[in-house]
Motif scaffolding. Structure first.
Motif, mmCIF file in Angstrom:
data_model
loop_
_atom_site.group_PDB
_atom_site.id
_atom_site.type_symbol
_atom_site.label_atom_id
_atom_site.label_comp_id
_atom_site.label_asym_id
_atom_site.label_seq_id
_atom_site.Cartn_x
_atom_site.Cartn_y
_atom_site.Cartn_z
ATOM 1 N N VAL A 140 0.838 -1.203 0.000
ATOM 2 C CA VAL A 140 0.000 0.000 0.000
ATOM 3 C C VAL A 140 0.870 1.249 0.000
ATOM 4 C CG1 VAL A 140 -1.691 1.319 1.324
ATOM 5 C CG2 VAL A 140 -1.950 -1.157 1.062
ATOM 6 N N LEU A 141 1.903 1.252 0.844
ATOM 7 C CA LEU A 141 2.801 2.406 0.890
ATOM 8 C C LEU A 141 3.546 2.591 -0.432
ATOM 9 C CD1 LEU A 141 4.295 1.974 4.478
ATOM 10 C CD2 LEU A 141 2.495 3.548 3.754
ATOM 11 N N ALA A 142 3.990 1.490 -1.015
ATOM 12 C CA ALA A 142 4.703 1.595 -2.296
ATOM 13 C C ALA A 142 3.775 2.118 -3.386
ATOM 14 C CB ALA A 142 5.270 0.236 -2.685
ATOM 15 N N ARG A 143 2.558 1.651 -3.413
ATOM 16 C CA ARG A 143 1.608 2.133 -4.422
ATOM 17 C C ARG A 143 1.388 3.641 -4.301
ATOM 18 N NH1 ARG A 143 -4.241 -0.035 -3.523
ATOM 19 N NH2 ARG A 143 -3.998 1.476 -1.827
ATOM 20 N N LEU A 226 0.654 1.725 -15.560
ATOM 21 C CA LEU A 226 0.965 1.427 -14.162
ATOM 22 C C LEU A 226 0.008 0.407 -13.550
ATOM 23 C CD1 LEU A 226 1.991 4.952 -12.829
ATOM 24 C CD2 LEU A 226 3.452 2.965 -13.235
ATOM 25 N N PRO A 227 -1.308 0.443 -13.792
ATOM 26 C CA PRO A 227 -2.185 -0.599 -13.220
ATOM 27 C C PRO A 227 -1.798 -2.005 -13.663
ATOM 28 C CG PRO A 227 -3.465 1.268 -13.975
ATOM 29 C CD PRO A 227 -2.067 1.485 -14.472
ATOM 30 N N GLY A 228 -1.416 -2.173 -14.948
ATOM 31 C CA GLY A 228 -1.017 -3.495 -15.426
ATOM 32 C C GLY A 228 0.270 -3.976 -14.776
ATOM 33 N N ARG A 229 1.244 -3.049 -14.719
ATOM 34 C CA ARG A 229 2.509 -3.439 -14.070
ATOM 35 C C ARG A 229 2.303 -3.741 -12.588
ATOM 36 N NH1 ARG A 229 6.665 1.155 -15.487
ATOM 37 N NH2 ARG A 229 4.786 2.440 -15.735
ATOM 38 N N TRP A 230 1.455 -2.992 -11.962
ATOM 39 C CA TRP A 230 1.167 -3.250 -10.543
ATOM 40 C C TRP A 230 0.442 -4.588 -10.355
ATOM 41 C CZ3 TRP A 230 2.983 -1.229 -6.254
ATOM 42 C CH2 TRP A 230 2.323 -1.482 -5.042
ATOM 43 N N HIS A 231 -0.459 -4.919 -11.268
ATOM 44 C CA HIS A 231 -1.168 -6.201 -11.175
ATOM 45 C C HIS A 231 -0.199 -7.372 -11.361
ATOM 46 C CE1 HIS A 231 -4.693 -8.801 -11.275
ATOM 47 N NE2 HIS A 231 -4.147 -9.424 -12.312
ATOM 48 N N THR A 232 0.788 -7.179 -12.237
ATOM 49 C CA THR A 232 1.806 -8.223 -12.400
ATOM 50 C C THR A 232 2.566 -8.443 -11.098
ATOM 51 O OG1 THR A 232 2.043 -7.662 -14.739
ATOM 52 C CG2 THR A 232 3.825 -8.920 -13.721
ATOM 53 N N LEU A 233 2.912 -7.342 -10.434
ATOM 54 C CA LEU A 233 3.603 -7.470 -9.146
ATOM 55 C C LEU A 233 2.732 -8.187 -8.117
ATOM 56 C CD1 LEU A 233 5.964 -6.750 -7.274
ATOM 57 C CD2 LEU A 233 4.840 -4.561 -6.824
ATOM 58 N N ASP A 243 -8.631 -7.002 -3.795
ATOM 59 C CA ASP A 243 -9.158 -5.747 -4.363
ATOM 60 C C ASP A 243 -8.590 -4.527 -3.652
ATOM 61 O OD1 ASP A 243 -10.676 -7.232 -6.115
ATOM 62 O OD2 ASP A 243 -12.452 -7.258 -4.809
ATOM 63 N N ASP A 244 -8.295 -4.669 -2.345
ATOM 64 C CA ASP A 244 -7.797 -3.511 -1.599
ATOM 65 C C ASP A 244 -6.371 -3.142 -1.961
ATOM 66 O OD1 ASP A 244 -7.049 -5.980 -0.473
ATOM 67 O OD2 ASP A 244 -6.513 -5.011 1.418
ATOM 68 N N LEU A 245 -5.686 -4.032 -2.721
ATOM 69 C CA LEU A 245 -4.299 -3.752 -3.099
ATOM 70 C C LEU A 245 -4.151 -3.365 -4.569
ATOM 71 C CD1 LEU A 245 -2.417 -6.636 -1.210
ATOM 72 C CD2 LEU A 245 -2.745 -4.268 -0.477
ATOM 73 N N GLN A 246 -5.241 -3.322 -5.305
ATOM 74 C CA GLN A 246 -5.158 -2.949 -6.721
ATOM 75 C C GLN A 246 -4.711 -1.494 -6.868
ATOM 76 O OE1 GLN A 246 -5.415 -5.262 -9.080
ATOM 77 N NE2 GLN A 246 -5.896 -6.770 -7.471
ATOM 78 N N TRP A 247 -4.222 -1.171 -8.067
ATOM 79 C CA TRP A 247 -3.649 0.154 -8.298
ATOM 80 C C TRP A 247 -4.663 1.280 -8.098
ATOM 81 C CZ3 TRP A 247 0.920 2.380 -8.702
ATOM 82 C CH2 TRP A 247 0.984 3.667 -9.232
ATOM 83 N N VAL A 251 -7.609 4.483 -0.899
ATOM 84 C CA VAL A 251 -6.805 4.314 0.308
ATOM 85 C C VAL A 251 -7.738 4.261 1.510
ATOM 86 C CG1 VAL A 251 -4.959 5.265 1.745
ATOM 87 C CG2 VAL A 251 -4.891 5.533 -0.749
ATOM 88 N N SER A 252 -7.639 3.192 2.322
ATOM 89 C CA SER A 252 -8.476 3.087 3.523
ATOM 90 C C SER A 252 -7.931 3.995 4.603
ATOM 91 C CB SER A 252 -8.496 1.621 4.004
ATOM 92 O OG SER A 252 -7.194 1.218 4.395
ATOM 93 N N PRO A 253 -8.770 4.364 5.609
ATOM 94 C CA PRO A 253 -8.276 5.218 6.705
ATOM 95 C C PRO A 253 -7.076 4.628 7.418
ATOM 96 C CG PRO A 253 -10.671 5.103 6.733
ATOM 97 C CD PRO A 253 -10.196 4.104 5.712
ATOM 98 N N ALA A 254 -7.079 3.298 7.612
ATOM 99 C CA ALA A 254 -5.937 2.666 8.288
ATOM 100 C C ALA A 254 -4.679 2.800 7.468
ATOM 101 C CB ALA A 254 -6.235 1.193 8.572
ATOM 102 N N ASP A 255 -4.808 2.609 6.126
ATOM 103 C CA ASP A 255 -3.621 2.735 5.264
ATOM 104 C C ASP A 255 -3.128 4.173 5.227
ATOM 105 O OD1 ASP A 255 -3.873 0.083 4.729
ATOM 106 O OD2 ASP A 255 -5.007 0.369 2.870
ATOM 107 N N GLY A 256 -4.069 5.107 5.203
ATOM 108 C CA GLY A 256 -3.654 6.499 5.185
ATOM 109 C C GLY A 256 -2.965 6.919 6.464
ATOM 110 N N ALA A 257 -3.480 6.389 7.608
ATOM 111 C CA ALA A 257 -2.841 6.689 8.891
ATOM 112 C C ALA A 257 -1.457 6.082 8.942
ATOM 113 C CB ALA A 257 -3.698 6.189 10.053
#
Length: 261
Positions: A140-143, A226-233, A243-247, A251-257
């Motif tokens: 999530v942080l890398a995305r 970028l979405p395709g390359r991210w999906h490959t990763l 689904d929560d990790l797709q490009w 961003v969920s509140p927890a991920d943003g925090a």
């Protein structure tokens, strides 16, 4: 006077029936009377002997008769024998205690092994869960970091384009490179050095997102979005179905925090 032809029989030689004696008058009269009936003699009655009385010892005699018997002499053990008995008892007690302690220790060790095995299983499970959670957070942080970097620096797309071009065979005809208009305006001077103007055409495509690119040749099509390359990763990391990790996932509140911290 008797003649010589008669023999005198002595008295001893006479039998009972041959002997005759003159009886008395009363005897002759009794002989003529009938004999009286004689009664049947009664059989003697057998009388059982009375049992002999059992003589009991006097009640006031405090000492039984068996105590008057002589007592066998008992030999007492010597001091050496007593010490040997004590030493043997101590050895037996020590051996028994040692065996009981060994069994108890083995039982306790078995229980500790089970506890440690349970702890290891729990720890291993917790480590796996923690590793998975850490990896999810890192993705999530890398995305979000890539999104921000691409928006801030358009030149970050250039290494991906150069790497993709090096992996395809030389173009035999006209080849095209599609970029977002903003990316094309920044990267065109640098791409002119890498690409020959006779073979390659740089085309601005507003349908692409910033940071996206698409390569088309006579034999190859490469999507550098970028979405395709991210999906490959995500597929490499066994998270392609998340689904929560797709490009384009929000961003969920927890991920943003987490990213803000």
């Amino acid at each position: 006077m008797a003649g010589p032809h008669r023999r005198v029989i002595p008295r001893e030689e006479l039998t009972a029936w041959e002997r005759w004696e003159l009886g008395g008058i009363d005897e002759e009269r009794r002989a003529r009377q009938p004999l009286p009936q004689t009664a049947t003699p009664e059989l003697p009655v057998q009388v059982q002997p009375e049992p002999e009385p059992v003589l009991l010892p006097p009640v006031d005699d405090p000492v039984p008769a068996y105590e008057s018997l002589p007592v066998a002499e008992v030999s007492l053990p010597t001091a050496e024998e007593i010490e040997a008995i004590e030493q043997q008892a101590m050895r037996e007690g020590f051996d028994a205690g040692l065996e009981a302690g060994r069994l108890a220790a083995e039982d306790e060790i078995g229980r500790l092994k089970n506890v440690l095995q349970s702890l290891e299983n729990v720890t291993a499970g917790a480590e796996r869960e923690l590793a998975e959670s850490v990896l999810d957070l890192a993705l999530v942080l890398a995305r979000e970091l890539v999104r921000q970097e691409v928006a801030a620096d358009r030149k970050l797309l250039l290494p991906a384009i150069v790497e993709a071009l090096s992996g395809i065979p030389p173009a035999g005809g006209t080849s095209r490179l599609y970029l977002h208009p903003d990316d094309l305006s920044v990267l065109e001077p640098m791409l002119a050095i890498e690409l020959s103007g006779e073979t390659w055409r740089l085309i601005a495509d507003p349908r692409l997102s910033p940071g996206d690119a698409r390569i088309e040749t006579a034999s190859t099509q490469i999507d550098l979005a970028l979405p395709g390359r991210w999906h490959t990763l995500l597929r490499v990391l066994n998270r392609a179905e998340r689904d929560d990790l797709q490009w384009n996932a929000p961003v969920s509140p927890a991920d943003g925090a987490g990213s803000g911290g």
